[in-house]
Every structure is written in C-alpha cells, then in structure tokens.
Design a protein around this motif. Structure first.
Motif, PDB file in Angstrom:
ATOM      1  N   LEU A 141       0.821  -1.209   0.000  1.00  0.00           N
ATOM      2  CA  LEU A 141       0.000   0.000   0.000  1.00  0.00           C
ATOM      3  C   LEU A 141       0.856   1.260   0.000  1.00  0.00           C
ATOM      4  CD1 LEU A 141      -2.755  -1.102   2.544  1.00  0.00           C
ATOM      5  CD2 LEU A 141      -3.002  -0.881   0.066  1.00  0.00           C
ATOM      6  N   GLU A 142       1.971   1.216   0.709  1.00  0.00           N
ATOM      7  CA  GLU A 142       2.868   2.374   0.717  1.00  0.00           C
ATOM      8  C   GLU A 142       3.502   2.591  -0.656  1.00  0.00           C
ATOM      9  OE1 GLU A 142       5.619   1.794   3.895  1.00  0.00           O
ATOM     10  OE2 GLU A 142       4.151   2.278   5.466  1.00  0.00           O
ATOM     11  N   ARG A 143       3.870   1.521  -1.339  1.00  0.00           N
ATOM     12  CA  ARG A 143       4.407   1.666  -2.691  1.00  0.00           C
ATOM     13  C   ARG A 143       3.363   2.276  -3.621  1.00  0.00           C
ATOM     14  NH1 ARG A 143       7.943  -3.552  -4.643  1.00  0.00           N
ATOM     15  NH2 ARG A 143       9.166  -3.886  -2.762  1.00  0.00           N
ATOM     16  N   HIS A 144       2.134   1.807  -3.482  1.00  0.00           N
ATOM     17  CA  HIS A 144       1.066   2.367  -4.307  1.00  0.00           C
ATOM     18  C   HIS A 144       0.878   3.849  -4.003  1.00  0.00           C
ATOM     19  CE1 HIS A 144      -3.183   3.359  -5.214  1.00  0.00           C
ATOM     20  NE2 HIS A 144      -2.948   2.670  -6.307  1.00  0.00           N
ATOM     21  N   ALA A 145       0.873   4.210  -2.727  1.00  0.00           N
ATOM     22  CA  ALA A 145       0.690   5.608  -2.343  1.00  0.00           C
ATOM     23  C   ALA A 145       1.802   6.491  -2.886  1.00  0.00           C
ATOM     24  CB  ALA A 145       0.613   5.723  -0.821  1.00  0.00           C
ATOM     25  N   ALA A 146       3.009   5.918  -3.028  1.00  0.00           N
ATOM     26  CA  ALA A 146       4.148   6.667  -3.564  1.00  0.00           C
ATOM     27  C   ALA A 146       4.153   6.706  -5.084  1.00  0.00           C
ATOM     28  CB  ALA A 146       5.444   6.041  -3.063  1.00  0.00           C
ATOM     29  N   GLY A 147       3.222   5.995  -5.716  1.00  0.00           N
ATOM     30  CA  GLY A 147       3.136   5.989  -7.167  1.00  0.00           C
ATOM     31  C   GLY A 147       4.059   5.007  -7.852  1.00  0.00           C
ATOM     32  N   SER A 148       4.659   4.087  -7.098  1.00  0.00           N
ATOM     33  CA  SER A 148       5.619   3.161  -7.681  1.00  0.00           C
ATOM     34  C   SER A 148       5.053   1.762  -7.897  1.00  0.00           C
ATOM     35  CB  SER A 148       6.866   3.068  -6.794  1.00  0.00           C
ATOM     36  OG  SER A 148       6.546   2.593  -5.501  1.00  0.00           O
ATOM     37  N   MET A 149       3.795   1.532  -7.571  1.00  0.00           N
ATOM     38  CA  MET A 149       3.177   0.225  -7.776  1.00  0.00           C
ATOM     39  C   MET A 149       1.733   0.435  -8.211  1.00  0.00           C
ATOM     40  SD  MET A 149       2.721  -2.981  -5.082  1.00  0.00           S
ATOM     41  CE  MET A 149       4.267  -3.772  -5.524  1.00  0.00           C
ATOM     42  N   THR A 150       1.343  -0.179  -9.308  1.00  0.00           N
ATOM     43  CA  THR A 150      -0.019  -0.086  -9.815  1.00  0.00           C
ATOM     44  C   THR A 150      -0.869  -1.197  -9.208  1.00  0.00           C
ATOM     45  OG1 THR A 150       0.731   0.848 -11.919  1.00  0.00           O
ATOM     46  CG2 THR A 150      -1.472  -0.143 -11.877  1.00  0.00           C
ATOM     47  N   PRO A 153      -8.511  -1.709  -7.785  1.00  0.00           N
ATOM     48  CA  PRO A 153      -9.278  -1.564  -6.542  1.00  0.00           C
ATOM     49  C   PRO A 153      -9.492  -2.845  -5.741  1.00  0.00           C
ATOM     50  CG  PRO A 153     -10.168  -0.089  -8.178  1.00  0.00           C
ATOM     51  CD  PRO A 153      -9.115  -0.905  -8.885  1.00  0.00           C
ATOM     52  N   PRO A 154      -9.894  -3.982  -6.342  1.00  0.00           N
ATOM     53  CA  PRO A 154     -10.077  -5.172  -5.490  1.00  0.00           C
ATOM     54  C   PRO A 154      -8.789  -5.597  -4.778  1.00  0.00           C
ATOM     55  CG  PRO A 154     -11.215  -5.462  -7.574  1.00  0.00           C
ATOM     56  CD  PRO A 154     -10.356  -4.238  -7.723  1.00  0.00           C
ATOM     57  N   THR A 155      -7.659  -5.472  -5.461  1.00  0.00           N
ATOM     58  CA  THR A 155      -6.376  -5.805  -4.836  1.00  0.00           C
ATOM     59  C   THR A 155      -6.089  -4.840  -3.702  1.00  0.00           C
ATOM     60  OG1 THR A 155      -5.602  -6.531  -7.017  1.00  0.00           O
ATOM     61  CG2 THR A 155      -3.936  -6.263  -5.290  1.00  0.00           C
ATOM     62  N   TRP A 156      -6.290  -3.551  -3.951  1.00  0.00           N
ATOM     63  CA  TRP A 156      -6.004  -2.534  -2.935  1.00  0.00           C
ATOM     64  C   TRP A 156      -6.880  -2.758  -1.699  1.00  0.00           C
ATOM     65  CZ3 TRP A 156      -7.910   1.120   0.234  1.00  0.00           C
ATOM     66  CH2 TRP A 156      -7.062   2.142   0.665  1.00  0.00           C
ATOM     67  N   VAL A 157      -8.178  -2.966  -1.893  1.00  0.00           N
ATOM     68  CA  VAL A 157      -9.077  -3.138  -0.752  1.00  0.00           C
ATOM     69  C   VAL A 157      -8.724  -4.407   0.021  1.00  0.00           C
ATOM     70  CG1 VAL A 157     -11.485  -3.558  -0.094  1.00  0.00           C
ATOM     71  CG2 VAL A 157     -10.947  -1.804  -1.788  1.00  0.00           C
ATOM     72  N   THR A 158      -8.356  -5.466  -0.682  1.00  0.00           N
ATOM     73  CA  THR A 158      -7.956  -6.705  -0.005  1.00  0.00           C
ATOM     74  C   THR A 158      -6.698  -6.483   0.827  1.00  0.00           C
ATOM     75  OG1 THR A 158      -8.943  -8.043  -1.769  1.00  0.00           O
ATOM     76  CG2 THR A 158      -7.319  -9.117  -0.356  1.00  0.00           C
ATOM     77  N   LEU A 159      -5.718  -5.803   0.277  1.00  0.00           N
ATOM     78  CA  LEU A 159      -4.500  -5.496   1.033  1.00  0.00           C
ATOM     79  C   LEU A 159      -4.820  -4.630   2.247  1.00  0.00           C
ATOM     80  CD1 LEU A 159      -2.123  -4.749  -1.966  1.00  0.00           C
ATOM     81  CD2 LEU A 159      -1.925  -6.687  -0.398  1.00  0.00           C
ATOM     82  N   HIS A 160      -5.701  -3.672   2.069  1.00  0.00           N
ATOM     83  CA  HIS A 160      -6.112  -2.813   3.182  1.00  0.00           C
ATOM     84  C   HIS A 160      -6.714  -3.645   4.311  1.00  0.00           C
ATOM     85  CE1 HIS A 160      -8.827  -0.022   5.340  1.00  0.00           C
ATOM     86  NE2 HIS A 160      -7.928   0.905   5.042  1.00  0.00           N
ATOM     87  N   GLY A 161      -7.518  -4.626   3.954  1.00  0.00           N
ATOM     88  CA  GLY A 161      -8.141  -5.470   4.961  1.00  0.00           C
ATOM     89  C   GLY A 161      -7.166  -6.382   5.679  1.00  0.00           C
ATOM     90  N   LEU A 162      -6.015  -6.660   5.066  1.00  0.00           N
ATOM     91  CA  LEU A 162      -5.013  -7.544   5.662  1.00  0.00           C
ATOM     92  C   LEU A 162      -3.907  -6.783   6.385  1.00  0.00           C
ATOM     93  CD1 LEU A 162      -4.559 -10.040   2.687  1.00  0.00           C
ATOM     94  CD2 LEU A 162      -5.718 -10.523   4.855  1.00  0.00           C
TER      95      LEU A 162
END
Length: 242
Positions: A141-150, A153-162
């Motif tokens: 999630l931090e990599r995504h927030a920094a713009g370095s990982m695409t 949404p389903p992947t992001w929400v699943t990671l958020h839940g874990l």
C-alpha cells in the motif's frame, strides 16, 4: 455458501474468474504474494495482482461456470500456470466476490480465495508474470501511495483489509468464520470513486457518474452509510462505515 455465490449476478458481467491470495508468515509479519503483469500485453498491464484468471469450461465440468466449485478449480489451475505452485482445493477459503462496474477491462465476477503458501518454489510463466514479490500488505500500500506500484481496486481493498493481521493463522481463522462478502461496484465522480452496495449514494451512482472529483480536502463526513474507494489522489481513501 455455494447458493449465495451463485446468486450474485450482474447485468454487465459476462463470465467468472478466481483470484488466490497466497499467505505466509515472514520475519516482519504477514506477507502476500503479488505478481506483476506484463506492461505491453494481456489483462491489467503493468499492475501488481494476486494470481488468478478466468474460469473456463473445463473448470466448470458441466456445472455453472459461476459456481464456487468451478472457481476453486480455476484457482488451482491458474496458480499452477502462473506461479508454479500446486494448491489443495480443499484448503482454499473463499472470502469475497467482486462484480465489476460498467467499463471495467474484464467483465468477470471474481471469487477471491485465501490460502497458506504450499511447499514448492515459484516458477513464473513469462507470458503472464514478469516479476513476483512477497510483501507485507502495508508495504504494498505504501508503494502504491508513492506511485511506484499499480494496484486495481479489489487488490487494494484486499490489502487494506489484511494490513493489521498478525499471522496466517489469524487471517484464515477469521475468514473461515466469516461469510463471502459481495462487492458489487458502481462508479461515480467522473470515474474517480467506486461505490459498493452499502453506500447511501449507491442508487444514485449513475446520476453522479460524471460529477467532478472532490478536491483533496473534501472527504465525505462519517454521517450515513459509506462504502467507497476514493481514487482522485494518492493515497487512496477507503470508507467503510456501514
């Protein structure tokens, strides 16, 4: 459970798919396997995803292609084909079911499964996976927030839940006790927000589809039911107060 999954249909979905969240206990906590798709071809180019893919006729074996048994077989097959790992279908724990919004690149309803990393070494299929990493959900999630990982949404929400989970045992125990959670998506705010069915504005999503995205400080207050992912800026904002 099977009847509940098979009743989740969408007028925009044209098939079914399965996704597998592989879990292991790392030195710094729970880790998940993410695979990078090729940037120049295929589905979700350049995105980091969990292994998975479409359910085919052989997976269905004469039964409904959107049934849970077909999804299990597809999950095992796709994991073998993409990353070379052999899964026991009985160990797969279904925990979410995603119906895409109109305009999504793949109009497939997708069952997400979780499972402990089995014995074996990763063997990546070069035509489908260009890289794979074991990552803590918070690091992805931090990599995504920094713009370095695409991430989609389903992947992001699943990671958020874990992100706050301490171990594989904790995750699997909790998911086994829970229900398979449906996520039936609609888009709003010019495509920058995804709403799910619990959100109070869900019924009006089509009307507000072309509304201008919110300015950075304009986060909806907590009053009312909110189940949405706001993607107009990084980091994304997930609201699930319902």
């Amino acid at each position: 459970m099977q009847s509940d999954l098979e009743s989740l249909t969408s007028p925009v979905a044209t098939g079914a798919a399965a996704t597998v969240v592989l879990l292991r206990d790392g030195e710094r906590g729970l880790e998940v396997l993410l695979a990078e798709r090729p940037r120049d071809r295929g589905s979700f180019p350049g995105a980091w995803v969990f292994p998975g893919g479409a359910v085919d006729a052989a997976d269905a074996a004469g039964h409904p292609i959107d049934g849970i048994d077909a999804a299990r077989r597809a999950a095992v097959r796709e994991t073998r084909e993409e990353v070379g790992l052999e899964l026991d279908p009985d160990e797969l724990v279904p925990f979410s079911h995603w119906t895409p919004p109109k305009g999504s690149p793949k109009q497939l309803t997708t069952t997400f499964f979780a499972v402990r990393m089995p014995d074996g070494e990763l063997r990546l299929a070069p035509d489908e996976v260009v890289a794979a990493e074991w990552l803590r959900p918070v690091d992805a999630l931090e990599r995504h927030a920094a713009g370095s990982m695409t991430l989609w949404p389903p992947t992001w929400v699943t990671l958020h839940g874990l992100a706050s989970a301490a171990s594989v045992d904790e995750v699997l125990d909790e998911l086994r006790r829970g229900e398979v959670r449906p996520f039936v998506a609609r888009v709003a705010d010019g495509g920058s927000t995804i709403l799910w069915q619990e959100d109070d504005e869900y019924a009006d999503a089509e009307r507000i589809r072309e509304r201008e995205p919110a300015v950075p400080d304009d986060v909806p207050d907590a009053e009312g039911n909110r189940h949405r992912l706001m993607m107009d800026r990084l980091p994304w904002v997930y609201l699930d107060s319902f």
